[in-house]
Design an enzyme around this catalytic site. Structure first.
Site, short mmCIF file in Angstrom:
data_model
loop_
_atom_site.label_atom_id
_atom_site.label_comp_id
_atom_site.label_asym_id
_atom_site.label_seq_id
_atom_site.Cartn_x
_atom_site.Cartn_y
_atom_site.Cartn_z
N SER A 110 -12.51 20.46 -5.96
CA SER A 110 -11.82 20.09 -7.21
C SER A 110 -12.08 21.08 -8.33
O SER A 110 -13.21 21.50 -8.57
CB SER A 110 -12.27 18.70 -7.67
OG SER A 110 -11.71 18.44 -8.95
N LYS A 131 -5.97 7.53 -4.61
CA LYS A 131 -5.03 7.24 -5.71
C LYS A 131 -4.31 5.89 -5.55
O LYS A 131 -4.07 5.21 -6.54
CB LYS A 131 -3.99 8.35 -5.84
CG LYS A 131 -4.54 9.68 -6.36
CD LYS A 131 -3.40 10.66 -6.58
CE LYS A 131 -3.93 12.04 -6.95
NZ LYS A 131 -2.85 12.96 -7.30
N LEU A 166 14.53 11.26 7.32
CA LEU A 166 15.49 10.75 6.33
C LEU A 166 15.14 9.34 5.87
O LEU A 166 15.23 9.03 4.67
CB LEU A 166 16.91 10.78 6.93
CG LEU A 166 18.00 10.12 6.07
CD1 LEU A 166 18.14 10.83 4.73
CD2 LEU A 166 19.34 10.10 6.80
#
Ligand code: ATR
Length: 262
Positions: free
Chosen positions: A15, A66, A153
């Site tokens: 990071s 997250k 898709l």
């Protein structure tokens, strides 16, 4: 004592957030300490709780936490709700608050390049978390149509179906990567192809005026093809700095200028 901040993830060694936030603090004259926290894969909630119990002011969240951060916040911003993921945490009135600054980071990076988003037709390649996090801020910044092209898709179609509910002031469309064609102001590569070293081949029938690669520091066949067409290009370092600046400004009430750190 300086204000305490941290970035939490697994792995975390790579990071760059501490160096960025220390640079913003130096520029704005604030006294902060920003560290890295490695959380065990099953220990995210405990790490967050102990950080804030010990007086921490704000945390950034990175891979793979997250989505978990999103489920744990008592209060979410509109853009975090739409992203379904949180990268910025703070405590307010005893409650864990969450925001997602990735999309605004991309918008600010594009503006710093002096590329306009006003009334634009955008193409985003990829339909994962990186794409989900940036659609709403891009529309807020003026995009009038966003086409999402994906290898699978069905994933792009699902993303468009999910986002159509909350993103009503722009046209969203899903297409298969193999059907790519048309004319776009900006094409954004939000796939992980460059990160894994895979080639991403753009057909000649696809036309675009600018190309943005979300990854940075990696060879990118996407950017190579854009450069061969002599259109302006950028890799994703500006987005990384942009999302960090947006988090910094939420916590500290002062927003450093992105161009000072590019
Ligand atoms: P992130 O959270 O970074 O978006 P992700 O959810 O794993 O990561 O999504 C990765 C995206 O990159 C997906 O859109 C993926 O396409 P699929 O949905 O078809 O898997 C896309 N991707 C990864 N490698 C790719 C490649 N070599 N060519 C094209 N698309 C690729």
């Amino acid at each position: 004592m300086s204000k305490q901040f941290a970035v939490i993830g697994n792995p975390i060694e790579q990071s760059r957030s501490p160096e960025l936030h220390h640079a913003f603090a130096e520029k704005t004259g604030l006294d902060i300490q920003y560290s890295k926290r490695l959380a065990p894969l099953d220990g995210f909630q405990n790490s967050v709780e102990s950080f804030f119990r010990e007086g921490g002011m704000g945390m950034n969240v990175t891979v793979p936490f997250k989505e978990q951060a999103y489920t744990q916040c008592a209060v979410l911003t509109e853009r975090a709700k739409i992203a379904g993921a949180v990268n910025t945490l703070w405590m307010q009135d005893g409650q864990l608050h969450g925001d997602n600054t990735d999309g605004q980071g991309l918008v600010d990076a594009i503006h710093a390049l002096d590329w306009s988003l006003e009334q634009t037709d955008l193409l985003i390649i990829g339909a994962g978390g990186a794409t989900r996090g940036v659609i709403y801020p891009l529309v807020q910044a003026g995009a009038k149509k966003i086409v999402i092209a994906n290898r699978t898709l069905a994933r792009a179609e699902q993303l468009v179906a999910d986002l159509k509910v909350s993103v009503t002031n722009a046209e969203l469309e899903a297409i298969a990567l193999t059907d790519l064609s048309g004319q776009f102001d900006i094409v954004i590569n939000a796939t992980s192809a460059s990160l894994s070293g895979d080639a991403l081949i753009l057909p000649d029938s696809l036309q675009f005026n600018h190309a943005y690669e979300m990854a940075y520091g990696k060879p990118s066949t996407f950017l190579d093809q854009a450069k061969a067409r002599h259109v302006p290009t950028s890799e994703g370092f500006g987005m990384l700095v942009g999302q960090a600046i947006e988090s910094f400004s939420i916590w500290n009430g002062v927003k450093p200028n992105l161009k000072d750190f590019l």
